[in-house]
Design a protein around this motif. Structure first.
Motif, mmCIF file in Angstrom:
data_model
loop_
_atom_site.group_PDB
_atom_site.id
_atom_site.type_symbol
_atom_site.label_atom_id
_atom_site.label_comp_id
_atom_site.label_asym_id
_atom_site.label_seq_id
_atom_site.Cartn_x
_atom_site.Cartn_y
_atom_site.Cartn_z
ATOM 1 N N UNK A 158 -4.201 -9.243 3.499
ATOM 2 C CA UNK A 158 -4.548 -9.087 2.078
ATOM 3 C C UNK A 158 -6.054 -9.009 1.878
ATOM 4 N N UNK A 159 -6.446 -8.322 0.804
ATOM 5 C CA UNK A 159 -7.852 -8.267 0.449
ATOM 6 C C UNK A 159 -8.247 -9.536 -0.299
ATOM 7 N N UNK A 160 -9.554 -9.680 -0.537
ATOM 8 C CA UNK A 160 -10.074 -10.944 -1.061
ATOM 9 C C UNK A 160 -10.770 -10.798 -2.406
ATOM 10 N N UNK A 161 -10.427 -9.759 -3.186
ATOM 11 C CA UNK A 161 -11.076 -9.581 -4.481
ATOM 12 C C UNK A 161 -12.400 -8.863 -4.329
ATOM 13 N N UNK A 162 -13.190 -8.791 -5.407
ATOM 14 C CA UNK A 162 -14.469 -8.070 -5.370
ATOM 15 C C UNK A 162 -15.407 -8.624 -4.302
ATOM 16 N N UNK A 163 -16.127 -7.732 -3.619
ATOM 17 C CA UNK A 163 -17.015 -8.155 -2.543
ATOM 18 C C UNK A 163 -16.218 -8.513 -1.306
ATOM 19 N N UNK A 164 -16.885 -9.099 -0.318
ATOM 20 C CA UNK A 164 -16.184 -9.506 0.899
ATOM 21 C C UNK A 164 -15.670 -8.308 1.675
ATOM 22 N N UNK A 165 -14.370 -8.286 1.967
ATOM 23 C CA UNK A 165 -13.769 -7.191 2.723
ATOM 24 C C UNK A 165 -13.530 -5.998 1.800
ATOM 25 N N UNK A 166 -14.060 -4.837 2.172
ATOM 26 C CA UNK A 166 -13.960 -3.631 1.348
ATOM 27 C C UNK A 166 -12.758 -2.767 1.717
ATOM 28 N N UNK A 167 -12.406 -2.761 2.995
ATOM 29 C CA UNK A 167 -11.332 -1.891 3.464
ATOM 30 C C UNK A 167 -10.962 -2.304 4.876
ATOM 31 N N UNK A 168 -9.838 -1.815 5.342
ATOM 32 C CA UNK A 168 -9.488 -1.980 6.752
ATOM 33 C C UNK A 168 -8.645 -0.792 7.202
ATOM 34 N N UNK A 169 -8.556 -0.644 8.507
ATOM 35 C CA UNK A 169 -7.813 0.482 9.078
ATOM 36 C C UNK A 169 -7.103 0.021 10.342
ATOM 37 N N UNK A 170 -6.137 0.818 10.768
ATOM 38 C CA UNK A 170 -5.354 0.505 11.958
ATOM 39 C C UNK A 170 -5.634 1.524 13.045
ATOM 40 N N UNK A 171 -5.596 1.060 14.281
ATOM 41 C CA UNK A 171 -5.821 1.935 15.422
ATOM 42 C C UNK A 171 -4.721 3.001 15.501
ATOM 43 N N UNK A 172 -4.959 4.107 16.244
ATOM 44 C CA UNK A 172 -3.955 5.165 16.355
ATOM 45 C C UNK A 172 -2.623 4.635 16.883
ATOM 46 N N UNK A 173 -1.536 5.148 16.345
ATOM 47 C CA UNK A 173 -0.224 4.728 16.801
ATOM 48 C C UNK A 173 0.851 5.075 15.797
ATOM 49 N N UNK A 174 2.042 4.612 16.052
ATOM 50 C CA UNK A 174 3.179 4.865 15.186
ATOM 51 C C UNK A 174 3.138 3.950 13.964
ATOM 52 N N UNK A 175 3.993 4.214 12.991
ATOM 53 C CA UNK A 175 4.069 3.365 11.800
ATOM 54 C C UNK A 175 2.777 3.396 11.018
ATOM 55 N N UNK A 176 2.141 2.222 10.869
ATOM 56 C CA UNK A 176 0.880 2.139 10.137
ATOM 57 C C UNK A 176 -0.312 2.591 10.967
ATOM 58 N N UNK A 177 -0.082 2.956 12.221
ATOM 59 C CA UNK A 177 -1.189 3.365 13.076
ATOM 60 C C UNK A 177 -2.022 4.465 12.457
ATOM 61 N N UNK A 178 -3.336 4.253 12.391
ATOM 62 C CA UNK A 178 -4.254 5.231 11.824
ATOM 63 C C UNK A 178 -4.474 5.108 10.326
ATOM 64 N N UNK A 179 -3.633 4.329 9.632
ATOM 65 C CA UNK A 179 -3.724 4.252 8.170
ATOM 66 C C UNK A 179 -4.979 3.495 7.721
ATOM 67 N N UNK A 180 -5.470 3.858 6.532
ATOM 68 C CA UNK A 180 -6.669 3.253 5.954
ATOM 69 C C UNK A 180 -6.339 2.713 4.568
ATOM 70 N N UNK A 181 -6.696 1.459 4.325
ATOM 71 C CA UNK A 181 -6.489 0.840 3.013
ATOM 72 C C UNK A 181 -7.838 0.440 2.430
#
Length: 434
Positions: A158-181
């Protein structure tokens, strides 16, 4: 509904949040707190992880939460750990194919849709310019990389509200692999008031391609947010070395060839339009066309012999085999089974004629050398028309004709021939020009 957003990075970190930071980004594991031996061991583990974090950011390794260390912890950053943790992704994951598809599943209301598209496209171009990778945008979720701005998402990070963590991504692969949030609690921008989507997207897409964080503060893959003007964002040497270790150097462009060296001397050197219809390549010149089957048998005749309803010079043509329809352009008129205005198909009023067209059936797209058209939704794609040089450097402003042959797109301009790579549709182009 107004969202309470804040781009301030001066968030106070208490001992609990310091531990959370080290757990998330440096795999801190304090275990259960059973005094007194466990507490001593935990303190030692904590100091070790602080030193590891200080070493990563080039700070003095004190093992204490000194002001410099706390200031780095307060900075907005990526949500991917700084330590190489491939427990879920062994053997330095990467995409097997050099053609990678992506889609934007949910947009942020902070920016215009076309500005989001442009930022993502520019971020991808940084990586494609340094590698043989090509990126294709799809309009559905069956893409390798899905980018979104979720209000809530179930990926256990989960994200932490304004500031802090802005985004995350997953390494290449199946399912969520490669996705960016991207964290929708942030203010996203293509300018200066908020967080640069171009900057964050370029970083996260580096993870999507298999890169970890860099210790180099000038690198796109440095974990903490660094704002610059969009024109100054570029890969550092560290970024380039990392991505080329995974995928290699970009393909070399083929040299220009003169068409007369490839064709029969009596074959015309300039064409108005070219298209592939079933097994025949149709070359249109003035009011005549030339048919050839796999380049080895030429026949020539008047256009009306093959297309009785067409009496004018043809500007462009393309065929959609799945529909059994060929489209012909002459001036502002587009004809198939019936004639009609090109503006009925969503062309801008700025378009006076179509210079060339080629249909790519694999993606349901038609490239017009005035824009890109979504055949399924019958509309122009966002961000089009745009300059030819944005996708094919070295191609002149005016293109005479284009067609696709055996998975490649061929493009003509006058007497000269050149083969290039397309950034968006990842097909090769053979281009002729004066």
């Amino acid at each position: 509904m107004n969202k309470c957003k804040n781009v301030s990075l001066t968030v106070y970190l208490n001992s609990s949040s310091q531990q959370d930071y080290l757990k998330r980004f440096y795999s801190l594991n304090l275990g259960d707190h059973r005094p007194p031996v466990r507490s001593v061991r935990s303190a030692s583990t904590m100091e070790e992880k602080i030193r590891e974090m200080q070493n990563f950011f080039g700070l003095k390794e004190t093992g204490n939460m000194d002001p410099h260390t706390l200031n780095v912890m307060k900075e907005a950053r990526c949500g991917v750990p700084d330590v190489d943790n491939f427990g879920f992704y062994p053997n330095r994951p990467k995409w097997k194919n050099h053609i990678i598809t992506y889609t934007i599943a949910r947009y942020t209301p902070d920016m215009k849709k076309e500005d989001v598209e442009k930022s993502v496209r520019s971020a991808l171009k940084m990586w494609s310019d340094a590698t043989p990778l090509k990126f294709i945008k799809l309009n559905h979720r069956k893409a390798d990389i899905i980018l979104c701005f979720p209000v809530a998402h179930g990926d256990f990070f989960p994200f932490d509200g304004p500031g802090g963590v802005l985004a995350h991504a997953f390494m290449p692969g199946m399912g969520m692999g490669g996705d960016v949030h991207f964290d929708e609690d942030e203010t996203w921008t293509a300018g200066t008031q908020g967080y640069s989507l171009l900057s964050v997207a370029a970083h996260e897409l580096g993870h999507s391609l298999g890169l970890t964080h860099s210790r180099d503060p000038s690198a796109i893959m440095y974990p903490n947010y660094r704002h610059q003007s969009n024109a100054k964002y570029s890969l550092s040497n560290d970024d380039v070395m990392g991505i080329q270790t995974l995928y290699g150097r970009p393909n070399k462009k083929l040299e220009t060839q003169v068409a007369s060296k490839k064709c029969d001397p009596t074959f015309p050197q300039l064409f108005d339009a070219v298209t592939l219809i079933e097994n025949e390549i149709c070359f249109f010149k003035n009011r005549y066309n030339v048919l050839t089957t796999y380049w080895n048998h030429l026949t020539q005749g008047h256009i009306t012999t093959y297309l009785p309803s067409i009496s004018s010079q043809i500007d462009a043509a393309y065929d959609i085999p799945a529909k059994g329809v060929a489209y012909i352009f002459t001036g502002r008129v587009m004809g198939s089974l019936r004639a009609g205005s090109i503006y009925e198909y969503g062309f801008s009023s700025r378009v006076r004629r179509v210079d060339a067209a080629v249909h790519v059936s694999e993606y349901g797209k038609t490239m017009f050398f005035v824009g890109e058209y979504d055949e399924h939704n019958r509309r122009m794609d966002p961000g089009f028309p745009r300059l030819i040089r944005n996708d094919w450097s070295g191609v002149p402003r005016r293109v005479d004709a284009a067609f696709k042959l055996q998975g490649k797109k061929k493009k003509k301009k006058g007497k000269k021939t050149q083969e290039l790579q397309n950034v968006d549709l990842s097909s090769q182009l053979q281009i002729e020009y004066n």
